[in-house]
Design a protein around this motif. Structure first.
Motif, mmCIF file in Angstrom:
data_model
loop_
_atom_site.group_PDB
_atom_site.id
_atom_site.type_symbol
_atom_site.label_atom_id
_atom_site.label_comp_id
_atom_site.label_asym_id
_atom_site.label_seq_id
_atom_site.Cartn_x
_atom_site.Cartn_y
_atom_site.Cartn_z
ATOM 1 N N ALA A 263 124.712 114.654 -28.292
ATOM 2 C CA ALA A 263 125.453 113.484 -28.785
ATOM 3 C C ALA A 263 124.578 112.642 -29.715
ATOM 4 O O ALA A 263 125.062 112.131 -30.734
ATOM 5 N N VAL A 264 123.301 112.504 -29.392
ATOM 6 C CA VAL A 264 122.377 111.766 -30.268
ATOM 7 C C VAL A 264 122.256 112.481 -31.610
ATOM 8 O O VAL A 264 122.310 111.855 -32.675
ATOM 9 N N LEU A 265 122.125 113.791 -31.574
ATOM 10 C CA LEU A 265 122.032 114.562 -32.811
ATOM 11 C C LEU A 265 123.297 114.390 -33.656
ATOM 12 O O LEU A 265 123.225 114.147 -34.869
ATOM 13 N N LEU A 266 124.460 114.485 -33.023
ATOM 14 C CA LEU A 266 125.717 114.285 -33.743
ATOM 15 C C LEU A 266 125.831 112.879 -34.302
ATOM 16 O O LEU A 266 126.314 112.671 -35.419
ATOM 17 N N GLU A 267 125.381 111.900 -33.523
ATOM 18 C CA GLU A 267 125.437 110.499 -33.968
ATOM 19 C C GLU A 267 124.613 110.314 -35.238
ATOM 20 O O GLU A 267 124.988 109.539 -36.113
ATOM 21 N N LEU A 268 123.517 111.034 -35.359
ATOM 22 C CA LEU A 268 122.679 110.916 -36.548
ATOM 23 C C LEU A 268 123.257 111.699 -37.739
ATOM 24 O O LEU A 268 123.110 111.265 -38.879
ATOM 25 N N LEU A 269 123.928 112.800 -37.482
ATOM 26 C CA LEU A 269 124.399 113.660 -38.564
ATOM 27 C C LEU A 269 125.801 113.355 -39.070
ATOM 28 O O LEU A 269 126.114 113.626 -40.224
ATOM 29 N N MET A 270 126.668 112.814 -38.220
ATOM 30 C CA MET A 270 128.071 112.637 -38.608
ATOM 31 C C MET A 270 128.301 111.770 -39.844
ATOM 32 O O MET A 270 129.128 112.133 -40.679
ATOM 33 N N PRO A 271 127.612 110.640 -40.021
ATOM 34 C CA PRO A 271 127.850 109.883 -41.255
ATOM 35 C C PRO A 271 127.567 110.700 -42.514
ATOM 36 O O PRO A 271 128.237 110.543 -43.528
ATOM 37 N N TRP A 272 126.607 111.607 -42.442
ATOM 38 C CA TRP A 272 126.277 112.436 -43.610
ATOM 39 C C TRP A 272 127.330 113.514 -43.822
ATOM 40 O O TRP A 272 127.534 113.959 -44.949
ATOM 41 N N ALA A 273 127.983 113.948 -42.763
ATOM 42 C CA ALA A 273 128.985 115.006 -42.881
ATOM 43 C C ALA A 273 130.266 114.510 -43.538
ATOM 44 O O ALA A 273 130.999 115.275 -44.152
ATOM 45 N N ILE A 274 130.529 113.212 -43.391
ATOM 46 C CA ILE A 274 131.756 112.654 -43.964
ATOM 47 C C ILE A 274 131.550 112.440 -45.442
ATOM 48 O O ILE A 274 132.324 112.719 -46.267
#
Length: 124
Positions: free
Chosen positions: A113-124
């Motif tokens: 979840a921490v990894l996703l929290e860091l990567l998701m803004p970049w994926a959008i």
């Protein structure tokens, strides 16, 4: 710190002052998470479209997209702080009396979840 290295120590057996300290830390963490959720919802909204509009922008709604500089600022701050929160909460979580299998599962999900929290803004 000795408590964390001992396999026999359990939170239920901790002295009263230690329980107050850990409860205070968890209470403040809960306030932090609550305000973080409120801040995120106030900025991005609840729907997928609102989140996309926040990061990419929407000229019809007079919204400007998030710049690379803004994404770097947020990622930089979160890359330092969120893992520290996970470390503290993880240590406290490991003191509870859940089976080791569940502890590993919960901490693995939390790490992802921490990894996703860091990567998701970049994926959008």
């Amino acid at each position: 710190m000795r408590e964390f290295s001992s396999t026999r120590f359990r939170l239920a057996q901790a002295p009263y002052w230690q329980k107050i300290l850990y409860s205070s830390v968890l209470g403040f963490m809960l306030i932090g998470v609550g305000t973080n959720v409120a801040l995120g919802l106030s900025r991005t909204g609840l729907t997928f479209r609102d989140v996309v509009d926040h990061y990419r922008g929407n000229p019809e709604r007079m919204m400007f997209g998030t710049t690379v500089q803004e994404l770097l600022d947020v990622t930089h701050m979160h890359a330092f702080m969120v893992p520290l929160v996970l470390l503290v909460l993880g240590h406290l979580f490991f003191l509870c009396e859940w089976p080791a299998r569940w502890k590993r599962f919960v901490m693995t999900v939390a790490g992802l979840a921490v990894l996703l929290e860091l990567l998701m803004p970049w994926a959008i």
